[in-house]
Design an enzyme around this catalytic site. Sequence first.
Site, PDB file in Angstrom:
ATOM      1  N   ARG A 119     -29.771  63.620 -19.136  1.00 47.21           N
ATOM      2  CA  ARG A 119     -30.675  64.704 -18.873  1.00 47.21           C
ATOM      3  C   ARG A 119     -30.067  65.595 -17.705  1.00 47.21           C
ATOM      4  O   ARG A 119     -29.291  64.926 -16.969  1.00 47.21           O
ATOM      5  CB  ARG A 119     -32.051  64.051 -18.444  1.00 47.21           C
ATOM      6  CG  ARG A 119     -32.932  63.272 -19.598  1.00 47.21           C
ATOM      7  CD  ARG A 119     -34.262  62.941 -19.223  1.00 47.21           C
ATOM      8  NE  ARG A 119     -34.054  61.685 -18.275  1.00 47.21           N
ATOM      9  CZ  ARG A 119     -34.227  61.593 -16.928  1.00 47.21           C
ATOM     10  NH1 ARG A 119     -34.398  62.721 -16.362  1.00 47.21           N
ATOM     11  NH2 ARG A 119     -34.158  60.400 -16.474  1.00 47.21           N
ATOM     12  N   TYR A 268     -28.447  66.271 -26.412  1.00 45.51           N
ATOM     13  CA  TYR A 268     -28.526  64.684 -26.258  1.00 45.51           C
ATOM     14  C   TYR A 268     -29.970  64.399 -25.528  1.00 45.51           C
ATOM     15  O   TYR A 268     -30.391  64.994 -24.977  1.00 45.51           O
ATOM     16  CB  TYR A 268     -27.364  64.377 -25.327  1.00 45.51           C
ATOM     17  CG  TYR A 268     -27.303  62.638 -24.884  1.00 45.51           C
ATOM     18  CD1 TYR A 268     -27.152  62.044 -26.056  1.00 45.51           C
ATOM     19  CD2 TYR A 268     -27.186  62.338 -23.818  1.00 45.51           C
ATOM     20  CE1 TYR A 268     -27.010  60.779 -25.907  1.00 45.51           C
ATOM     21  CE2 TYR A 268     -27.127  60.967 -23.804  1.00 45.51           C
ATOM     22  CZ  TYR A 268     -26.746  60.253 -24.642  1.00 45.51           C
ATOM     23  OH  TYR A 268     -26.864  58.582 -24.699  1.00 45.51           O
ATOM     24  N   LYS A 277     -39.526  63.317 -23.331  1.00 43.44           N
ATOM     25  CA  LYS A 277     -39.794  63.786 -22.029  1.00 43.44           C
ATOM     26  C   LYS A 277     -40.504  64.983 -21.914  1.00 43.44           C
ATOM     27  O   LYS A 277     -41.241  65.259 -21.074  1.00 43.44           O
ATOM     28  CB  LYS A 277     -38.340  63.641 -21.220  1.00 43.44           C
ATOM     29  CG  LYS A 277     -37.600  62.542 -21.261  1.00 43.44           C
ATOM     30  CD  LYS A 277     -38.478  61.190 -20.512  1.00 43.44           C
ATOM     31  CE  LYS A 277     -37.585  59.915 -20.677  1.00 43.44           C
ATOM     32  NZ  LYS A 277     -38.281  58.829 -20.087  1.00 43.44           N
ATOM     33  N   HIS A 297     -45.176  57.571 -17.334  1.00 38.47           N
ATOM     34  CA  HIS A 297     -43.733  57.049 -17.747  1.00 38.47           C
ATOM     35  C   HIS A 297     -43.859  55.459 -17.814  1.00 38.47           C
ATOM     36  O   HIS A 297     -43.347  55.065 -16.552  1.00 38.47           O
ATOM     37  CB  HIS A 297     -42.386  57.504 -16.727  1.00 38.47           C
ATOM     38  CG  HIS A 297     -41.337  57.481 -17.249  1.00 38.47           C
ATOM     39  ND1 HIS A 297     -40.138  57.565 -16.097  1.00 38.47           N
ATOM     40  CD2 HIS A 297     -40.485  56.938 -18.294  1.00 38.47           C
ATOM     41  CE1 HIS A 297     -38.897  57.099 -16.748  1.00 38.47           C
ATOM     42  NE2 HIS A 297     -39.162  56.899 -17.804  1.00 38.47           N
ATOM     43  N   SER A 319     -36.119  55.595 -14.649  1.00 34.06           N
ATOM     44  CA  SER A 319     -35.340  55.492 -15.797  1.00 34.06           C
ATOM     45  C   SER A 319     -34.331  54.342 -15.481  1.00 34.06           C
ATOM     46  O   SER A 319     -33.589  54.118 -14.195  1.00 34.06           O
ATOM     47  CB  SER A 319     -34.521  56.586 -16.072  1.00 34.06           C
ATOM     48  OG  SER A 319     -35.502  57.686 -16.111  1.00 34.06           O
ATOM     49  N   CYS A 321     -34.422  50.907 -15.183  1.00 31.05           N
ATOM     50  CA  CYS A 321     -34.585  50.021 -14.054  1.00 31.05           C
ATOM     51  C   CYS A 321     -35.205  48.786 -14.906  1.00 31.05           C
ATOM     52  O   CYS A 321     -35.856  47.810 -14.257  1.00 31.05           O
ATOM     53  CB  CYS A 321     -35.668  50.373 -13.190  1.00 31.05           C
ATOM     54  SG  CYS A 321     -35.118  51.404 -11.763  1.00 31.05           S
ATOM     55  N   ASP A 344     -41.597  52.994 -22.980  1.00 32.07           N
ATOM     56  CA  ASP A 344     -40.982  54.134 -22.080  1.00 32.07           C
ATOM     57  C   ASP A 344     -42.179  54.866 -21.563  1.00 32.07           C
ATOM     58  O   ASP A 344     -42.290  55.542 -20.452  1.00 32.07           O
ATOM     59  CB  ASP A 344     -40.046  54.997 -22.686  1.00 32.07           C
ATOM     60  CG  ASP A 344     -39.512  56.143 -21.923  1.00 32.07           C
ATOM     61  OD1 ASP A 344     -39.171  55.539 -20.712  1.00 32.07           O
ATOM     62  OD2 ASP A 344     -39.173  57.177 -22.308  1.00 32.07           O
ATOM     63  N   ARG A 439     -26.660  54.925 -25.366  1.00 31.85           N
ATOM     64  CA  ARG A 439     -27.937  54.586 -25.700  1.00 31.85           C
ATOM     65  C   ARG A 439     -28.022  54.059 -27.183  1.00 31.85           C
ATOM     66  O   ARG A 439     -27.126  54.527 -27.992  1.00 31.85           O
ATOM     67  CB  ARG A 439     -28.885  55.926 -25.991  1.00 31.85           C
ATOM     68  CG  ARG A 439     -29.033  56.396 -24.599  1.00 31.85           C
ATOM     69  CD  ARG A 439     -30.118  55.979 -23.547  1.00 31.85           C
ATOM     70  NE  ARG A 439     -30.295  56.483 -22.289  1.00 31.85           N
ATOM     71  CZ  ARG A 439     -31.499  56.684 -21.734  1.00 31.85           C
ATOM     72  NH1 ARG A 439     -32.610  55.994 -22.420  1.00 31.85           N
ATOM     73  NH2 ARG A 439     -31.449  57.425 -20.511  1.00 31.85           N
TER      74      ARG A 439
HETATM   75  C1  OXD Z   1     -35.291  58.104 -19.126  1.00 32.05           C
HETATM   76  C2  OXD Z   1     -35.041  57.836 -20.680  1.00 32.05           C
HETATM   77  O1  OXD Z   1     -34.298  58.705 -18.716  1.00 32.05           O
HETATM   78  O2  OXD Z   1     -36.157  57.212 -20.880  1.00 32.05           O
HETATM   79  O3  OXD Z   1     -36.257  57.900 -18.401  1.00 32.05           O
HETATM   80  O4  OXD Z   1     -34.204  58.175 -21.235  1.00 32.05           O
HETATM   81 MN    MN Z   2     -37.798  56.816 -19.467  1.00 31.55          MN
END
Ligand code: OXD
Ligand code: MN
Length: 658
Positions: A119, A268, A277, A297, A319, A321, A344, A439
């Site tokens: 991102r 991406y 998001k 989130h 993200s 974690c 998520d 991913r």
């Molecule tokens: C993030 C994702 O970056 O879930 O939080 O992709």
């Molecule tokens: Mn996320």
Amino acid sequence: MVVTSINNSANNMQEQRLRSVITEASRAAAEAAKKELKLDEVSSLKVTHGKLSNLKPKVRTFVEESARLCRPDNIYICDGSERELRHLLNVMQQVGMIEPLPKYKNCWLARTDAGDVARVESKTFIVTKDKRETVPAGKEGVKSMLANWMSPQDLKKAVAERFPGCMAGRTMYVVPYSMGPVGSPLSKIGVQVTDSPYVVASMRTMTRMGEQVLATLGDQEFVHCLHSVGCPLPLARPLVNNWPCDPARTIVTHVPETNEIISFGSGYGGNSLLGKKCFALRLGSTLARQEGWLAEHMLILGITNPQGVKRYIAAAFPSACGKTNLAMMTPSLPGYKIECVGDDIAWMKFDEDGVLRAINPENGFFGVAPGTSMKTNPIAMKTVLSNTIFTNVAKTSDGGIFWEGLEKETPNNVSIRSWLGEENWSAESGRPAAHPNSRFCTPAGQCPIIDPAWEDPAGVPISAILFGGRRPEGVPLVYEAYDWKHGVLVGAAMRSEATAAAEHKAKVIMHDPFAMRPFFGYNFGHYLSHWLSMETRTTKPMPKIFHVNWFRKDEKGRFIWPGFGENVRVLDWILRRVEGEDVAEESAIGLLPSPGSLNMTNLDTNQINLHELFRLPKGFWEGEVRAIAKYFEEQVGDDLPNEVHEQLKKLEKRVEKM
Ligand code: OXD
Ligand code: MN
């Protein structure tokens, strides 16, 4: 194009509103094209799949306007079928965008241009007329870390510079999708147009996509999502890995007033799969505020204890974690069962009885691959073995996948090709085999422990909310907030070591309030007021709020807590608190497990320094309070609700007395 009124007449209030950026840009582009006498490009739309006349009028208008602006070679209206997926995979394979992973069933590997791997927060904007709607007051001269604002005029310019003709020679796919189970009162609909078949195939996994969505849309509004990789044909520069993108001109924008998302230049992840998001969090949080609910989130998990009592927990971690790991945990305590609703995002709303219920608006997992293994997340490993698109992982010579963490699970006799294409990769190269933000994109429904209620249109009742992050120092394994208002402070004060999901350097402790810092759709101060207001919207008790930290380290830099399946011990304590058991004692920062209340059955207590795990160093917490106060002052200023300020003062006083 965005028009602000130049006419002061009171009748012209309508003019004061933002008009659809896409509509305006498309009209301007059509005018310009006419002037250049490219009439046929403007008027004839070649549709190769589906029928424009079958679309609801508003969808049709959006599609036609987008096509007038982007001038694709043809339009493909997606139906979401299996046949269509085969077609997309074929198209991508032919142009070399994906390759098969024959070791597994229907699995594919995409490798992106190395400039398009995460991102791009610095290029992500919320567009409002009034900057303050997006960016909190903050301190003069301090750059806001909480939002990037763009004016409607600048968006209009950015669109005009990028979009006219940007899909030339390519197919424009029309992707109708639902965030949440189709037809649920908690769900919402979007229509994305995109020139990336990779995006279409991924959206088919991540959302409910296709005909059934158009059928339920009726006359309702939907979120207008315009996406282009920004590589019209003929190409201006050769592609890298056959991955079209334009990193230098990438921009991801959101217009809450008109419910538009406009994204250019990246193919991406969160930049291009616009349901995730952009819609479910950024526009979602704005809609949630207007309509009195929460878009967060957060993972959602169901947990059943050995007595058969089942509860649902939502948890917000930044993200990368370990949200996916927790959501799919294999509990180490006998008799416990975890089931996954989502990994998520949670949309949470009170039902008629005042119970906070959550849905996972997504339909798949877009999980970080490195670190996922049979040891850390066997459920995810089983989930991804079919129907999965992997991106930027390494490939083994026997047609399988490899990433950091899979060393022990990879046969010795195979060679590895890195995400960058280096054959015979070895760790000695000093470069990772897989990109740290590589991913898997995999259907949630094939997760072996998917919760039976994961698609329940009514959502699942939430009993506890967890906040957490990577805190190597000072922050205990778990503590409970004293009440809802204190919980709001705990969320607002969240900090965590940076990760690879965005373009930051790792190892810095960053503020990440509510794990939403990159995803707020509006002023964070207003967001806090909205959270505070939630307890006034029900007569029922609010879910209890907790903070957890699996990542505390000892002085030698080793994790103190084993984590993963052992985290069920923390959830066990949380559930007992939810049931009202007296297993907590007060501390300066919140309620801690009373001595002996954390279930340590079958864990070697000589190996785990419980004292260190819960120690609250006064100096550390004084520093923490100062850091939070500075953050609030610099980043939120006058927009910080009084209640949050008071909660921080109370924490400061308690810490003083430690
Ligand atoms: C993030 C994702 O970056 O879930 O939080 O992709
Ligand atoms: Mn996320």
